[in-house]
Design an enzyme around this catalytic site. Structure first.
Site, PDB file in Angstrom:
ATOM      1  N   SER A   1      11.685  31.212 -10.204  1.00 61.24           N
ATOM      2  CA  SER A   1      13.054  31.679 -10.041  1.00 61.24           C
ATOM      3  C   SER A   1      13.114  32.674  -8.886  1.00 61.24           C
ATOM      4  O   SER A   1      12.281  33.580  -8.803  1.00 61.24           O
ATOM      5  CB  SER A   1      13.552  32.362 -11.316  1.00 61.24           C
TER       6      SER A   1
ATOM      7  N   LYS B   1       6.417  25.226 -13.303  1.00 60.12           N
ATOM      8  CA  LYS B   1       7.609  24.958 -12.491  1.00 60.12           C
ATOM      9  C   LYS B   1       7.507  25.717 -11.179  1.00 60.12           C
ATOM     10  O   LYS B   1       7.344  26.944 -11.171  1.00 60.12           O
ATOM     11  CB  LYS B   1       8.884  25.357 -13.231  1.00 60.12           C
TER      12      LYS B   1
END
Length: 359
Positions: free
Chosen positions: A173, A211
Site C-alpha cells: 500500500s 501482495k
C-alpha cells in the site's frame, strides 16, 4: 449495465465516495443488491494451493475491510473474496477526503491508510461464519505507528490462520509511510522468514500470498522473486495501486496524492504480472489484479500468466452484476474456443507482455 444498475450507480454517485462505500456495504448486509448469479461451469474451476476455486474471479482486498460481507460477495458470483486489510489495532486511517473518483478514466485514487476496526472485530466475524462454504482470504497489514511492523504481520498470521482460506501479506500500500520499503530484499527476507515461521507454529497452515506494488523496477522484481522462491511462499498478488500517473482525462483530481486503481492500472500491472511469471516459473501461484472490468480483461490477465484474477474498482463503475457477467463471459469463451479448462489459456500471451518495458 442494466437500467437498475444505472439507477443504483447514479444514487451512489450522489454521495461522496466514502459514504457511498459504506452504503454499499450496508446494502450487502441487508441482501439488497441483486447481482447476476454466476454460472457454475466445470471448465472455470481452478485448483490452486490446495484450494478449489469455482471460478477464477475474486473480490480484491480493500472493499470489505472488516470482514462484514464476504458471503454476500460470494453470492454476487465471485469465486472467492479477500477481506481486509486488517491491522492488529483499530486505526482511523488518513484524514478525509481520501477517496476520489476519476469518472472519465473509470478509476479511483485513494489514500485511506489501512482504516479498519482491528484484528479482534474481523476475527469475531470470521469465526461466526465457520463451516460456511466459500473461499475467503484475509489480507493482513501493519499499524501505521507500530514499533515492530514485522511483528504485526506475525500477529496477523497467528490470529487468522484458522479462519482464512489463505492469507495475504500486504506490504505494497502506498498510503502507510515506509510500508513499501519492506519490499527491499533485506527487509523482505526477514519479513517472509518470520511470517512463514508464524504459519509453521499455527495449528492450521493456510497458503501465504505476498501482495506487491506495480511501481517496481526489474532489479526489484528479481529480488522479490528470489525471496519468494527461497522462503517457499505459496504465491503473489500483482498488483496493488500505483503512485504513478499515466495520462488521465479527469483533470485536477488526477493529481491527488494516493494510489490509483481502475482502468489506467491495467497495462502496467499486467506487465509486472508477466515479468513475475517469467521470474517465478510455472509452479508458483499468481493472482492478477488491476484494471479488470470485463471478461476480456480478466482473460488477458490469465493469458499474461495469472492463475486467478481480482477486481474492485471495476464494480464501482459497473455495479454488482459485473462479477456474474465476467464469469458468464469466461464460460462463453471456453465454449467458443473449446477449452476443457480455463487454465489452458494461462501464459498464452506471456512473452508479449513480459517483453514490454516498465516505463
Amino acid at each position: 449495465m442494466s437500467v437498475l444498475d444505472r439507477l443504483g450507480q447514479k444514487l451512489l454517485f450522489a454521495f461522496d465516495p466514502e459514504t457511498a462505500h459504506g452504503l454499499s456495504i450496508a446494502a450487502l448486509r441487508c441482501g439488497l443488491p441483486a447481482g447476476t448469479r454466476a454460472v457454475r461451469d466445470i471448465r472455470l474451476k481452478v485448483s490452486l494451493c490446495g484450494l478449489d476455486f469455482p471460478n477464477p474471479l475474486g473480490m480484491a482486498a480493500g472493499y470489505d475491510k472488516d470482514a462484514e460481507v464476504p458471503d454476500a460477495l460470494l453470492g454476487l458470483g465471485f469465486g472467492f473474496a479477500e477481506v481486509g486489510t486488517v491491522t492488529p489495532l483499530p486505526q482511523a486511517g488518513n484524514p478525509k477526503p481520501r477517496i476520489f473518483r476519476l469518472t472519465a478514466d473509470e478509476a479511483v485514487i485513494n489514500r485511506l491508510g489501512f482504516n479498519n476496526e482491528g484484528h479482534a472485530a474481523a476475527e469475531k466475524r470470521l469465526a461466526a461464519r465457520k463451516g460456511r462454504p466459500g473461499i475467503v482470504g484475509v489480507n493482513i497489514g501493519a499499524n501505521k505507528d507500530s514499533a515492530d511492523r514485522i511483528g504485526d504481520y506475525e500477529r496477523g498470521v497467528g490470529r487468522f490462520a484458522r479462519h482464512a482460506s489463505y492469507l495475504t501479506v500486504n506490504i505494497s500500500s502506498p498510503n502507510t509511510p515506509g510500508l513499501r520499503n519492506m519490499q527491499a530484499r533485506e527487509q523482505l527476507g526477514e519479513l517472509l522468514s518470520r511470517v512463514m515461521a508464524a504459519r509453521a507454529s499455527a495449528a492450521t497452515q493456510p497458503p501465504i500470498f505476498l501482495k506487491i506494488a506495480p511501481d517496481l523496477v526489474e532489479a526489484e522484481l528479481e529480488d522479490i522473486a528470489a525471496e519468494v522462491v527461497e522462503k517457499r511462499i505459496d504465491g503473489i498478488i500483482v498488483s496493488n495501486t500505483t503512485i504513478s500517473r499515466p495520462p488521465l482525462r479527469s483533470g485536477d483530481v488526477g493529481r491527488e496524492t494516493g494510489g490509483l486503481s481502475g482502468k489506467p492500472l491495467f497495462e502496467r500491472s499486467t506487465i509486472v504480472l508477466a515479468k513475475m511469471r517469467k521470474l517465478l516459473g510455472p509452479g508458483i501461484a499468481i493472482i492478477g489484479v488491476g484494471g479488470v472490468d470485463s471478461a476480456e480483461t480478466a482473460l488477458e490477465k490469465i493469458r499474461a500468466g495469472a492463475d486467478l484474477v481480482q477486481l474492485y474498482t471495476g464494480m464501482i463503475y459497473a455495479g454488482p452484476a459485473l462479477p456474474g457477467r465476467i464469469v458468464a463471459g469466461m464460460a462463453r469463451f471456453c465454449e467458443t474456443e473449446r477449452l476443457k479448462s480455463i487454465g489452458e489459456l494461462r501464459d498464452s500471451h506471456l512473452d508479449r507482455w513480459a517483453s514490454k518495458p516498465l516505463s
